[in-house]
Motif scaffolding. Structure first.
Motif, PDB file in Angstrom:
ATOM      1  N   SER A 210     -10.025   2.289   2.806  1.00 19.36           N
ATOM      2  CA  SER A 210      -9.482   1.083   3.762  1.00 19.36           C
ATOM      3  C   SER A 210      -8.618   0.656   3.771  1.00 19.36           C
ATOM      4  O   SER A 210      -8.011   0.061   4.033  1.00 19.36           O
ATOM      5  CB  SER A 210      -9.653  -0.087   1.683  1.00 19.36           C
ATOM      6  OG  SER A 210      -8.887   1.136   0.884  1.00 19.36           O
TER       7      SER A 210
ATOM      8  N   LEU B  94      -2.761  -8.780   6.677  1.00 18.55           N
ATOM      9  CA  LEU B  94      -4.062  -8.152   6.761  1.00 18.55           C
ATOM     10  C   LEU B  94      -4.802  -7.810   5.130  1.00 18.55           C
ATOM     11  O   LEU B  94      -5.698  -8.325   4.882  1.00 18.55           O
ATOM     12  CB  LEU B  94      -3.581  -6.631   7.336  1.00 18.55           C
ATOM     13  CG  LEU B  94      -5.240  -5.598   7.342  1.00 18.55           C
ATOM     14  CD1 LEU B  94      -5.985  -6.848   8.551  1.00 18.55           C
ATOM     15  CD2 LEU B  94      -4.620  -4.189   8.298  1.00 18.55           C
ATOM     16  N   GLU B  95      -3.917  -8.316   4.326  1.00 18.32           N
ATOM     17  CA  GLU B  95      -3.158  -8.047   3.169  1.00 18.32           C
ATOM     18  C   GLU B  95      -4.643  -9.586   2.716  1.00 18.32           C
ATOM     19  O   GLU B  95      -5.325  -9.686   1.778  1.00 18.32           O
ATOM     20  CB  GLU B  95      -2.789  -8.176   2.413  1.00 18.32           C
ATOM     21  CG  GLU B  95      -2.174  -6.479   1.642  1.00 18.32           C
ATOM     22  CD  GLU B  95      -3.404  -5.683   2.114  1.00 18.32           C
ATOM     23  OE1 GLU B  95      -3.860  -4.423   1.724  1.00 18.32           O
ATOM     24  OE2 GLU B  95      -4.099  -6.032   0.594  1.00 18.32           O
ATOM     25  N   LEU B  97      -6.421 -11.676   4.849  1.00 20.36           N
ATOM     26  CA  LEU B  97      -7.873 -11.469   5.159  1.00 20.36           C
ATOM     27  C   LEU B  97      -8.487 -10.495   3.954  1.00 20.36           C
ATOM     28  O   LEU B  97      -9.515 -10.361   4.186  1.00 20.36           O
ATOM     29  CB  LEU B  97      -7.786 -10.824   6.211  1.00 20.36           C
ATOM     30  CG  LEU B  97      -7.620 -11.536   8.057  1.00 20.36           C
ATOM     31  CD1 LEU B  97      -7.743 -11.030   8.701  1.00 20.36           C
ATOM     32  CD2 LEU B  97      -8.574 -12.986   7.705  1.00 20.36           C
ATOM     33  N   ARG B  98      -7.608  -9.562   3.418  1.00 18.19           N
ATOM     34  CA  ARG B  98      -8.642  -9.051   2.753  1.00 18.19           C
ATOM     35  C   ARG B  98      -9.175  -9.253   1.407  1.00 18.19           C
ATOM     36  O   ARG B  98     -10.552  -9.328   0.987  1.00 18.19           O
ATOM     37  CB  ARG B  98      -8.168  -6.977   3.180  1.00 18.19           C
ATOM     38  CG  ARG B  98      -7.990  -6.550   4.157  1.00 18.19           C
ATOM     39  CD  ARG B  98      -8.722  -5.519   4.028  1.00 18.19           C
ATOM     40  NE  ARG B  98      -8.423  -4.656   4.883  1.00 18.19           N
ATOM     41  CZ  ARG B  98      -6.947  -4.048   5.881  1.00 18.19           C
ATOM     42  NH1 ARG B  98      -6.966  -3.280   4.178  1.00 18.19           N
ATOM     43  NH2 ARG B  98      -6.746  -3.073   5.404  1.00 18.19           N
ATOM     44  N   ASP B 101     -11.750 -11.379   1.827  1.00 16.74           N
ATOM     45  CA  ASP B 101     -13.184 -10.708   2.086  1.00 16.74           C
ATOM     46  C   ASP B 101     -13.727 -10.340   0.258  1.00 16.74           C
ATOM     47  O   ASP B 101     -14.984 -10.405  -0.329  1.00 16.74           O
ATOM     48  CB  ASP B 101     -12.903  -9.424   1.964  1.00 16.74           C
ATOM     49  CG  ASP B 101     -14.093  -8.495   2.512  1.00 16.74           C
ATOM     50  OD1 ASP B 101     -14.256  -7.177   2.709  1.00 16.74           O
ATOM     51  OD2 ASP B 101     -15.053  -9.668   2.525  1.00 16.74           O
ATOM     52  N   THR B 127      -8.210  -3.706  14.719  1.00 14.67           N
ATOM     53  CA  THR B 127      -8.264  -4.316  13.556  1.00 14.67           C
ATOM     54  C   THR B 127      -8.603  -5.217  12.898  1.00 14.67           C
ATOM     55  O   THR B 127      -9.422  -5.369  12.008  1.00 14.67           O
ATOM     56  CB  THR B 127      -6.811  -4.124  12.647  1.00 14.67           C
ATOM     57  OG1 THR B 127      -5.932  -2.499  13.606  1.00 14.67           O
ATOM     58  CG2 THR B 127      -6.940  -4.241  11.427  1.00 14.67           C
ATOM     59  N   GLN B 130     -12.511  -5.522  13.066  1.00 15.62           N
ATOM     60  CA  GLN B 130     -13.274  -4.815  12.565  1.00 15.62           C
ATOM     61  C   GLN B 130     -13.168  -5.660  10.450  1.00 15.62           C
ATOM     62  O   GLN B 130     -14.165  -5.875  10.715  1.00 15.62           O
ATOM     63  CB  GLN B 130     -12.728  -3.705  11.973  1.00 15.62           C
ATOM     64  CG  GLN B 130     -13.047  -2.041  13.286  1.00 15.62           C
ATOM     65  CD  GLN B 130     -12.383  -1.052  12.724  1.00 15.62           C
ATOM     66  OE1 GLN B 130     -11.215  -1.369  12.044  1.00 15.62           O
ATOM     67  NE2 GLN B 130     -13.159   0.007  12.904  1.00 15.62           N
ATOM     68  N   THR B 131     -12.199  -6.662  11.066  1.00 17.89           N
ATOM     69  CA  THR B 131     -11.510  -7.550   9.444  1.00 17.89           C
ATOM     70  C   THR B 131     -12.787  -8.689   9.711  1.00 17.89           C
ATOM     71  O   THR B 131     -13.136  -8.990   8.376  1.00 17.89           O
ATOM     72  CB  THR B 131     -10.433  -7.523   9.564  1.00 17.89           C
ATOM     73  OG1 THR B 131      -9.595  -6.739   9.473  1.00 17.89           O
ATOM     74  CG2 THR B 131     -10.302  -8.261   7.812  1.00 17.89           C
ATOM     75  N   LEU B 135     -15.875  -9.601   7.201  1.00 18.90           N
ATOM     76  CA  LEU B 135     -15.759 -11.025   6.735  1.00 18.90           C
ATOM     77  C   LEU B 135     -17.610 -11.500   6.786  1.00 18.90           C
ATOM     78  O   LEU B 135     -17.997 -11.880   5.970  1.00 18.90           O
ATOM     79  CB  LEU B 135     -14.909 -11.738   7.203  1.00 18.90           C
ATOM     80  CG  LEU B 135     -13.625 -12.020   6.820  1.00 18.90           C
ATOM     81  CD1 LEU B 135     -12.415 -13.126   6.890  1.00 18.90           C
ATOM     82  CD2 LEU B 135     -13.421 -12.391   4.823  1.00 18.90           C
TER      83      LEU B 135
END
Lengths: 387, 306
Positions: A210, B94-95, B97-98, B101, B127, B130-131, B135
């Motif tokens: 991750s 990015l965080e 977005l994750r 998730d 990236t 992929q994210t 999702l």
């Protein structure tokens, strides 16, 4: 030859020639060793693996791609140890079909499978493979499709009357049993076939950690992991001959989907001058080295219509062995063009390998088109009426 | 922008991700807000990742019912996390977005990304792809959850800010793509819907957005001054403009039929050639005299006086 004159005016086969020769003792050439049984294996010293056959030209070991028509245009089949690259069509509708045919052929022939994807779970991919057809049911499908042409076949031919009795060919060669099967894409493969087969799956979102680190080496981490996975499987299962006491030799069929798309972490589809532009080419180089030293064959689908840099496309083509491009008519002006009305797209055979050979094994036909019928995917020579 | 097609027209809203592209002339945020409102009215959770406009501006125009269902993740005010000292930098978009998730686990939900263009500028494209894929994939395993329960991802993309590369990459990921354009004050959406194994379908839908962000679908406006392309373009006939003649007149056809061909044998000879008898001891000779053959049985050498 004067020797054959004594054996009568009947059929002159090579068998009778040899027989005549040996009785007259004209030649001293003898066949060494016990005569091998079965048409597929030539000399008895060569390996005979299920689902493979030897090329008639140079004895290269071939596997079927799953589509007998495509096998014919690729010179008999896909050579073991080589890469088949499929350039995807724009909306990615037809290239998964070729991918699935390849894998289904592997299951039916009893080969081991390795499926790698960044988009779909390999278990799901295997569930959606087409079901194999038994020979006589395929012929029935064929007949149903060509019943519209029955009228034409009843008319006696005036000029080409010697061909009256020949069946109407659909570009499908006569196959020896065990090589190349037919599939029904409207049905799924039966579950028990999948369960009895040996398969390994590589799904990138599960394997990648991750934390996204900036890669120090020039191979993106997704590719690196995939190469390591393939190498492990080849070594552990003995496809490179490393465990000679193991059971009978088998072929490993590798399928990699959507290679080069951003889902693999590669940015050749996103920018023209990308940072990791050599990532994919390095991957292909190492992959081919792995394949050449083991009994495996690989199919890769690449979305070349998304790759921004033409030089990268050329490099990728050179690094693969066989390259087949699919061009579908959806959304283009060819969709309404009456010249193309019978087909759904064109197939371009862009490259054929020259393995242990001085000449290419290319067929004369360059103008191929494909059509997706309800149950099967056919490749035909495009009939050009107005050349 | 990725947005599912407005649920009204033909089918129920598909799952997965959808993008909508807007441009300077036809802005897309109001469409995004209209779709968010529709989802909220349906009782779903709506998560909005706001990057381009402030939260107040985004919530403006929604009534309190919808605002209470809206969960806003604000990246506009503090994109680089300067006000939270000590937090590690690689977080950021990015965080966020994750985090979406993991948070949207229960029930059907919609995630609206305002905007994807901002995210593309701050994250590397692979990236982001992929994210986004992770999702939209998280609940879309077939058989696990019924289709009504899946997560829908909407994204707004400003077409003019990006080159063909990222646009193509994001388009290939989206299940539905809505391109906004319009004519004479009327906005239209070109909807391209890609199902996994089927042909993509194109649809054009005219719409307008009311001040309270309700979506009103309209029929195609009558065209007044725009020249319209002929709906029945004549199909191309390949036999025109050829330098040779492809057709036969009646006399020519008769002459052609009455021509004797060189290898046309009598029917008995044809049948014998077509079906060779097995194990024939003797071979048969079929002789058919040509038109110019002289069948005189006399030996011409008899005339020689040698």
């Amino acid at each position: 030859m004067a020797v054959a004159g004594t054996s009568g005016t009947g059929t002159r086969s090579t068998g009778s020639m040899v027989a005549a020769a040996s009785t007259n003792n004209v030649t001293s050439f003898q066949r060494r060793g016990p005569r091998a049984s079965g048409a597929d294996s030539g000399c008895s010293r060569l390996v005979s693996i299920a689902g493979t056959r030897r090329s008639v030209r140079n004895g290269q070991l071939l596997v079927s791609t799953g589509l007998p028509a495509l096998d014919q245009f690729l010179g008999g089949g896909l050579a073991v140890g080589t890469v088949l690259l499929i350039e995807e069509d724009k909306y990615n509708i037809y290239s998964p079909l070729l991918f699935n045919y390849f894998l289904a052929e592997g299951i039916v022939s009893g080969h081991a499978l390795l499926v790698a994807s960044a988009k779909e779970d390999p278990a799901d991919i295997l569930q959606k493979l087409p079901a194999p057809l038994i020979d006589h049911s395929y012929k029935k499908e064929c007949d149903e499709d060509i019943c519209g042409h029955k009228m034409e076949s009843d008319i006696k031919m005036k000029i080409a009357w010697r061909y009256q009795l020949f069946p109407k060919m659909e570009g499908r060669p006569v196959l020896s049993s065990g090589f190349g099967h037919d599939y029904d894409i409207s049905k799924r493969i039966p579950q028990e076939l999948i369960e009895t087969s040996k398969w390994h799956g590589f799904f990138l979102p599960e394997k990648i950690s991750s934390t996204f680190n900036v890669e120090s080496c020039s191979l993106t981490s997704g590719y690196m992991k995939l190469l390591q996975f393939i190498q492990n499987i080849i070594y552990e299962e003995g496809f490179d001959g490393s465990n000679p006491q193991k059971k009978q030799k088998n072929i490993l069929r590798i399928g990699i989907q959507n290679l080069g798309s951003p889902l693999w972490g590669d940015d050749i589809c996103c920018a023209e001058n990308c940072d990791a532009s050599h990532s994919l080419t390095k991957f292909l180089y190492i992959l081919r080295a792995l394949l050449r030293t083991s009994l495996s064959a690989c199919i890769i689908t690449v979305p070349t219509h998304l790759i921004q840099n033409k030089a990268v496309i050329a490099r990728v083509t050179n690094l693969s062995d066989t390259v087949v491009g699919l061009e579908s008519f959806i959304g283009s002006e060819k969709e309404t063009n009456p010249l193309y009305k019978d087909y759904h797209g064109l197939i371009h055979i862009r490259q054929i390998p020259r393995l242990n050979n001085l000449i290419y094994d290319i067929s004369d036909v360059k103008d191929l088109a494909f059509k997706l019928k309800k149950k099967l995917f056919t490749i035909e020579v495009r009939e050009n009426f107005y050349v | 922008q990725r947005s599912p097609p407005p649920p009204a027209p033909t089918q129920g809203s598909p799952c997965g991700s959808a993008s909508a592209k807007d441009s300077v002339e036809w802005e897309g945020r109001s469409l995004l807000k209209a779709l968010v409102k529709k989802s909220a009215l349906r009782g779903e959770q709506v998560h909005v990742l706001g990057c381009e406009v402030s939260e107040e501006e985004f919530r403006e125009g929604f009534d309190s019912n919808i605002n209470s269902r809206l969960v806003y993740h604000d990246l506009f005010r503090d994109p680089l996390s300067w006000s939270k000292p000590g937090k590690a930098l690689p977080g950021g978009p990015l965080e966020a977005l994750r985090a979406l998730d993991k948070r949207t686990v229960s029930g059907p939900a919609t995630i609206a990304l305002d905007s994807l263009s901002w995210l593309l500028h701050h994250l590397p494209c692979p990236t982001l792809c992929q994210t986004l894929h992770a999702l939209s994939r998280q609940d879309s395993c077939p058989g696990d959850t019924p289709p009504g329960e899946q997560v829908r991802v909407l994204g707004l993309l400003h077409e003019e800010l990006h080159g063909p590369g990222p646009l193509g990459a994001l388009s290939s990921l989206a299940q539905t793509e809505v391109t906004l354009s319009g004519m004479m004050g009327q906005a239209s959406a070109q909807i391209l819907c890609r199902r996994p194994r089927q042909r993509p379908t194109h649809q054009t839908q005219w719409f307008s957005i009311l001040p309270d962000f309700s979506l009103e679908l309209q029929a195609e406006p009558p065209l007044e001054s725009q020249p319209r392309s002929d709906p029945h373009t004549p199909s191309v006939d390949p036999t025109t403009h050829l330098t040779f003649n492809l057709h036969l007149s009646k006399k020519e056809r008769e002459a052609k039929d009455s021509l004797t061909l060189p290898f046309q044998f009598s029917s008995e000879k044809q049948q014998a050639l077509l079906r060779p008898g097995l194990g024939q001891a003797t071979s048969h000779i079929f002789y058919e005299p040509d038109a110019y053959d002289d069948l005189d049985q006399e030996d011409p050498d008899d005339d020689l006086d040698v």
